[in-house]
Design an enzyme around this catalytic site. Structure first.
Site, PDB file in Angstrom:
ATOM      1  N   LEU A  58       0.825  -1.220   0.000  1.00 42.96           N
ATOM      2  CA  LEU A  58       0.000   0.000   0.000  1.00 42.96           C
ATOM      3  C   LEU A  58       0.856   1.265   0.000  1.00 42.96           C
ATOM      4  CD1 LEU A  58      -2.918  -0.746   2.496  1.00 42.96           C
ATOM      5  CD2 LEU A  58      -3.075  -0.480   0.011  1.00 42.96           C
ATOM      6  N   PHE A  79      -7.664  -4.582   5.826  1.00 41.96           N
ATOM      7  CA  PHE A  79      -6.993  -5.291   6.928  1.00 41.96           C
ATOM      8  C   PHE A  79      -5.510  -4.971   6.992  1.00 41.96           C
ATOM      9  CE2 PHE A  79     -10.399  -8.306   5.703  1.00 41.96           C
ATOM     10  CZ  PHE A  79     -10.985  -8.555   6.923  1.00 41.96           C
ATOM     11  N   SER A 123      -9.408  -1.786  16.472  1.00 37.61           N
ATOM     12  CA  SER A 123      -9.078  -2.738  17.538  1.00 37.61           C
ATOM     13  C   SER A 123      -9.604  -2.244  18.872  1.00 37.61           C
ATOM     14  CB  SER A 123      -7.550  -2.854  17.613  1.00 37.61           C
ATOM     15  OG  SER A 123      -7.172  -3.501  18.806  1.00 37.61           O
ATOM     16  N   TYR A 147       1.245   1.040  18.065  1.00 32.07           N
ATOM     17  CA  TYR A 147       0.282   0.275  17.263  1.00 32.07           C
ATOM     18  C   TYR A 147      -1.139   0.800  17.500  1.00 32.07           C
ATOM     19  CZ  TYR A 147      -3.103  -3.387  16.223  1.00 32.07           C
ATOM     20  OH  TYR A 147      -4.223  -4.052  15.782  1.00 32.07           O
ATOM     21  N   LYS A 151      -4.155   2.892  15.075  1.00 35.85           N
ATOM     22  CA  LYS A 151      -5.581   2.546  14.893  1.00 35.85           C
ATOM     23  C   LYS A 151      -6.463   3.742  15.218  1.00 35.85           C
ATOM     24  CE  LYS A 151      -5.074  -1.635  13.510  1.00 35.85           C
ATOM     25  NZ  LYS A 151      -5.329  -1.937  12.107  1.00 35.85           N
ATOM     26  N   PHE A 176     -12.094  -7.548  19.149  1.00 34.72           N
ATOM     27  CA  PHE A 176     -11.530  -7.901  20.452  1.00 34.72           C
ATOM     28  C   PHE A 176     -10.417  -8.928  20.207  1.00 34.72           C
ATOM     29  CE2 PHE A 176     -13.431  -5.225  23.645  1.00 34.72           C
ATOM     30  CZ  PHE A 176     -14.132  -4.403  22.778  1.00 34.72           C
ATOM     31  N   ASN A 177     -10.457 -10.115  20.766  1.00 39.65           N
ATOM     32  CA  ASN A 177      -9.293 -11.011  20.611  1.00 39.65           C
ATOM     33  C   ASN A 177      -9.622 -12.170  19.676  1.00 39.65           C
ATOM     34  OD1 ASN A 177      -8.905  -9.395  23.093  1.00 39.65           O
ATOM     35  ND2 ASN A 177      -7.042 -10.590  23.298  1.00 39.65           N
ATOM     36  N   ASN A 197       0.841 -13.457  21.544  1.00 41.75           N
ATOM     37  CA  ASN A 197      -0.548 -13.560  22.010  1.00 41.75           C
ATOM     38  C   ASN A 197      -0.825 -14.925  22.622  1.00 41.75           C
ATOM     39  OD1 ASN A 197      -1.015 -11.658  19.186  1.00 41.75           O
ATOM     40  ND2 ASN A 197      -1.565 -10.885  21.199  1.00 41.75           N
TER      41      ASN A 197
HETATM   42  P1  NAD Z   1      -2.092 -10.364   9.680  1.00 43.75           P
HETATM   43  O1  NAD Z   1      -0.731  -9.830   9.905  1.00 43.75           O
HETATM   44  O2  NAD Z   1      -2.270 -11.830   9.609  1.00 43.75           O
HETATM   45  O3  NAD Z   1      -2.702  -9.716   8.346  1.00 43.75           O
HETATM   46  C1  NAD Z   1      -2.360  -8.423   7.905  1.00 43.75           C
HETATM   47  C2  NAD Z   1      -1.939  -8.529   6.443  1.00 43.75           C
HETATM   48  O4  NAD Z   1      -1.598  -7.241   5.947  1.00 43.75           O
HETATM   49  C3  NAD Z   1      -0.711  -9.430   6.232  1.00 43.75           C
HETATM   50  O5  NAD Z   1      -1.010 -10.405   5.257  1.00 43.75           O
HETATM   51  C4  NAD Z   1       0.381  -8.469   5.765  1.00 43.75           C
HETATM   52  O6  NAD Z   1       1.267  -9.088   4.879  1.00 43.75           O
HETATM   53  C5  NAD Z   1      -0.448  -7.364   5.122  1.00 43.75           C
HETATM   54  N1  NAD Z   1       0.202  -6.039   5.088  1.00 43.75           N
HETATM   55  C6  NAD Z   1       0.760  -5.354   6.110  1.00 43.75           C
HETATM   56  N2  NAD Z   1       1.212  -4.163   5.683  1.00 43.75           N
HETATM   57  C7  NAD Z   1       0.918  -4.081   4.360  1.00 43.75           C
HETATM   58  C8  NAD Z   1       1.125  -3.089   3.353  1.00 43.75           C
HETATM   59  N3  NAD Z   1       1.762  -1.943   3.621  1.00 43.75           N
HETATM   60  N4  NAD Z   1       0.694  -3.351   2.107  1.00 43.75           N
HETATM   61  C9  NAD Z   1       0.060  -4.503   1.819  1.00 43.75           C
HETATM   62  N5  NAD Z   1      -0.163  -5.472   2.713  1.00 43.75           N
HETATM   63  C10 NAD Z   1       0.263  -5.264   3.968  1.00 43.75           C
HETATM   64  O7  NAD Z   1      -3.039  -9.736  10.803  1.00 43.75           O
HETATM   65  P2  NAD Z   1      -4.545 -10.069  11.181  1.00 43.75           P
HETATM   66  O8  NAD Z   1      -4.534 -10.678  12.530  1.00 43.75           O
HETATM   67  O9  NAD Z   1      -5.231 -10.757  10.073  1.00 43.75           O
HETATM   68  O10 NAD Z   1      -5.098  -8.592  11.357  1.00 43.75           O
HETATM   69  C11 NAD Z   1      -5.757  -7.904  10.309  1.00 43.75           C
HETATM   70  C12 NAD Z   1      -6.075  -6.495  10.766  1.00 43.75           C
HETATM   71  O11 NAD Z   1      -6.860  -6.543  11.954  1.00 43.75           O
HETATM   72  C13 NAD Z   1      -4.835  -5.671  11.095  1.00 43.75           C
HETATM   73  O12 NAD Z   1      -5.047  -4.345  10.657  1.00 43.75           O
HETATM   74  C14 NAD Z   1      -4.779  -5.725  12.610  1.00 43.75           C
HETATM   75  O13 NAD Z   1      -4.157  -4.597  13.156  1.00 43.75           O
HETATM   76  C15 NAD Z   1      -6.261  -5.751  12.972  1.00 43.75           C
HETATM   77  N6  NAD Z   1      -6.519  -6.373  14.280  1.00 43.75           N
HETATM   78  C16 NAD Z   1      -6.028  -7.620  14.545  1.00 43.75           C
HETATM   79  C17 NAD Z   1      -6.231  -8.180  15.804  1.00 43.75           C
HETATM   80  C18 NAD Z   1      -5.674  -9.539  16.141  1.00 43.75           C
HETATM   81  O14 NAD Z   1      -5.523  -9.831  17.321  1.00 43.75           O
HETATM   82  N7  NAD Z   1      -5.361 -10.395  15.169  1.00 43.75           N
HETATM   83  C19 NAD Z   1      -6.959  -7.486  16.770  1.00 43.75           C
HETATM   84  C20 NAD Z   1      -7.467  -6.217  16.458  1.00 43.75           C
HETATM   85  C21 NAD Z   1      -7.240  -5.676  15.192  1.00 43.75           C
HETATM   86  N1  UFG Z   2      -1.121 -13.927  28.347  1.00 47.32           N
HETATM   87  C1  UFG Z   2      -0.481 -14.790  29.215  1.00 47.32           C
HETATM   88  N2  UFG Z   2       0.559 -15.528  28.715  1.00 47.32           N
HETATM   89  C2  UFG Z   2       0.970 -15.467  27.436  1.00 47.32           C
HETATM   90  C3  UFG Z   2       0.307 -14.570  26.555  1.00 47.32           C
HETATM   91  C4  UFG Z   2      -0.730 -13.806  27.052  1.00 47.32           C
HETATM   92  O1  UFG Z   2      -0.808 -14.886  30.379  1.00 47.32           O
HETATM   93  O2  UFG Z   2       1.907 -16.174  27.082  1.00 47.32           O
HETATM   94  C5  UFG Z   2      -2.267 -13.162  28.837  1.00 47.32           C
HETATM   95  C6  UFG Z   2      -2.078 -11.661  28.804  1.00 47.32           C
HETATM   96  O3  UFG Z   2      -1.420 -11.226  29.956  1.00 47.32           O
HETATM   97  C7  UFG Z   2      -3.533 -11.195  28.714  1.00 47.32           C
HETATM   98  C8  UFG Z   2      -4.209 -12.304  27.882  1.00 47.32           C
HETATM   99  O4  UFG Z   2      -3.355 -13.429  27.999  1.00 47.32           O
HETATM  100  O5  UFG Z   2      -4.123 -11.178  29.979  1.00 47.32           O
HETATM  101  C9  UFG Z   2      -4.389 -11.944  26.428  1.00 47.32           C
HETATM  102  O6  UFG Z   2      -3.146 -11.525  25.880  1.00 47.32           O
HETATM  103  P1  UFG Z   2      -2.911 -11.364  24.311  1.00 47.32           P
HETATM  104  O7  UFG Z   2      -1.510 -10.934  24.124  1.00 47.32           O
HETATM  105  O8  UFG Z   2      -3.357 -12.589  23.604  1.00 47.32           O
HETATM  106  O9  UFG Z   2      -3.940 -10.225  23.913  1.00 47.32           O
HETATM  107  P2  UFG Z   2      -4.090  -8.716  24.389  1.00 47.32           P
HETATM  108  O10 UFG Z   2      -5.498  -8.560  24.824  1.00 47.32           O
HETATM  109  O11 UFG Z   2      -3.050  -8.327  25.343  1.00 47.32           O
HETATM  110  O12 UFG Z   2      -3.816  -7.921  23.052  1.00 47.32           O
HETATM  111  C10 UFG Z   2      -4.616  -8.193  21.899  1.00 47.32           C
HETATM  112  C11 UFG Z   2      -3.801  -7.922  20.631  1.00 47.32           C
HETATM  113  C12 UFG Z   2      -3.558  -6.460  20.471  1.00 47.32           C
HETATM  114  C13 UFG Z   2      -4.811  -5.692  20.590  1.00 47.32           C
HETATM  115  C14 UFG Z   2      -5.529  -6.009  21.854  1.00 47.32           C
HETATM  116  C15 UFG Z   2      -6.858  -5.320  21.856  1.00 47.32           C
HETATM  117  O13 UFG Z   2      -2.564  -8.582  20.684  1.00 47.32           O
HETATM  118  O14 UFG Z   2      -3.036  -6.239  19.180  1.00 47.32           O
HETATM  119  O15 UFG Z   2      -5.764  -7.426  21.933  1.00 47.32           O
HETATM  120  O16 UFG Z   2      -7.563  -5.586  22.979  1.00 47.32           O
HETATM  121  F1  UFG Z   2      -4.507  -4.365  20.583  1.00 47.32           F
END
Ligand code: NAD
Ligand code: UFG
Length: 336
Positions: A58, A79, A123, A147, A151, A176-177, A197
């Site tokens: 992008l 995404f 997020s 991060y 958002k 959420f998660n 995570n």
């Molecule tokens: P992911 O990393 O598996 O997917 C993101 C994708 O975006 C990847 O395939 C990556 O290669 C691509 N990407 C990154 N930068 C790019 C760029 N500049 N151009 C083109 N492609 C690019 O992550 P996900 O878990 O599928 O998350 C998707 C979206 O949801 C993200 O924006 C993330 O921040 C958001 N989100 C994820 C979580 C979570 O816990 N997984 C929670 C809240 C929000």
């Molecule tokens: N945890 C453990 N042990 C581990 C990993 C996590 O005890 O090895 C606990 C953390 O302390 C927390 C819970 O599990 O209490 C969830 O942790 P995650 O890292 O899985 O998720 P978070 O809620 O901390 O963060 C996630 C995403 C972030 C996002 C956020 C939004 O990773 O990108 O949710 O709520 F911003």
């Protein structure tokens, strides 16, 4: 046609399947920085449908614009972004550049090409240290790391965009998660390097890649002392995007929705459910709290239910079963 940026990633790939199964035409744009083309092959194999893939960053305005020139895109689900909280603290410039500049490029091109329907991956992190749970969409926002700041900044940019031109329809989805995997065991989460995570770390322990689970914090004021989160099955999340697209088809505005289950589960709830439904032992050790963690964060999802007609259907057992099914079938992720 729906353009999915980041469609090779964890949530994007599951949403691609859901869209194809619902009869949408899609195109995927991804720079594969955190994913592999294997997930795209698997989307095609699960659905029996083909779609164009653009290996495009992008940050490359010209290449991104070409995707719009070559396809009749009606709406975008965005995404693409970098998502590791810890990494964002050590590489803030890369995070701001990738997530913000990438989104600005995308929106400038959409504006120029007259595509004004956008679903954005926000997020729950934008609630910062929420003062009460469950959180509702109107509660104050704040962030605790770069991060999260990307958002929140993008949410604000998109709100300003709508103020400037009321023709836009923008859904801000606060996930959420997300955990779980496709029922086939062909798609799932495929983190690079050592995961942070909870669910990917459980999977690493179960596969023998890590010795034991570290439980970060057992002295929280929660039902068992460990942190509470709103885990949501990625298949439910995928359906939430279809509901949001329909909203963008019918209404103009900026709409913010929590996508969770509305139920908070603790670290121990997740570990014990995973152990029980999959019949595996998960060795564990208690550690002090992880810096920056909130005690408890879960969603009030009433708004999504009322306005989108969407609610999560799958429970913690499904999430644990499906995550396990994926890792057992793909112990090396997509690099089998
Ligand atoms: P992911 O990393 O598996 O997917 C993101 C994708 O975006 C990847 O395939 C990556 O290669 C691509 N990407 C990154 N930068 C790019 C760029 N500049 N151009 C083109 N492609 C690019 O992550 P996900 O878990 O599928 O998350 C998707 C979206 O949801 C993200 O924006 C993330 O921040 C958001 N989100 C994820 C979580 C979570 O816990 N997984 C929670 C809240 C929000
Ligand atoms: N945890 C453990 N042990 C581990 C990993 C996590 O005890 O090895 C606990 C953390 O302390 C927390 C819970 O599990 O209490 C969830 O942790 P995650 O890292 O899985 O998720 P978070 O809620 O901390 O963060 C996630 C995403 C972030 C996002 C956020 C939004 O990773 O990108 O949710 O709520 F911003």
């Amino acid at each position: 046609m729906i353009l999915i940026t980041g469609g090779a990633g964890f949530i994007g790939s599951h949403t691609a399947v859901a869209l194809l199964e619902a009869g949408y035409e899609i195109a995927v744009l991804d720079n594969l920085s955190n994913s592999s083309e294997e997930s795209l092959k698997r989307i095609k194999s699960i659905t029996g449908k083909d779609f164009p893939f653009y290996y495009v960053d992008l940050l490359d305005y010209v290449a991104t614009d070409r995707v719009f020139r070559e396809n009749k895109i009606d709406a975008v689900i965005h995404f693409a972004g970098l998502k590791a909280v810890g990494e964002s603290v050590t590489m803030p410039l890369e995070y701001y550049h990738n997530n913000i500049t990438g989104t600005l490029n995308l929106c400038m091109i959409m504006k120029r090409r007259g595509v004004k329907k956008l679903v954005f991956s926000s997020s729950a992190t934008v609630y910062g240290f929420a003062e009460k749970v469950p959180v509702t969409e109107d509660m104050p926002t704040s962030t605790t790391n770069p991060y999260g700041s990307t958002k929140l900044m993008i949410e604000n940019i998109l709100k300003d965009l709508f103020v400037s031109d009321g023709d836009w329809s923008i859904a801000l989805l606060r996930y959420f998660n997300p955990i779980g995997a496709h029922k086939s065991g062909m798609l799932g989460e495929n983190p690079n390097g050592i995961p942070n995570n909870l669910m990917p770390r459980i999977c690493s322990v179960v596969l023998g890649k890590m010795d034991k689970m570290t439980i970060w914090g057992t002295d929280y004021e929660t039902h068992d002392g460990t942190g509470v989160r709103d885990y949501i099955h990625v298949l439910d999340l995928a359906q939430g995007h279809i509901a949001a697209l329909k909203k963008c088809d019918s209404d103009k505005g900026v709409f913010t929705y929590n996508l969770g289950t509305g139920t908070g589960y603790s670290v121990l709830d997740l570990l014990d459910t995973f152990s029980r439904v999959n019949n595996v032992e998960i060795p564990r050790v208690s550690m002090p709290r992880r810096p920056g963690d909130v005690e408890s964060l879960y969603a009030d999802c009433t708004k999504a239910k009322e306005e989108l007609g969407w609610e999560a259907k799958l429970g913690l057992e499904d999430m644990c079963r499906d995550s396990y099914n994926f890792i057992i079938k793909n112990p090396k992720g997509y690099n089998n």
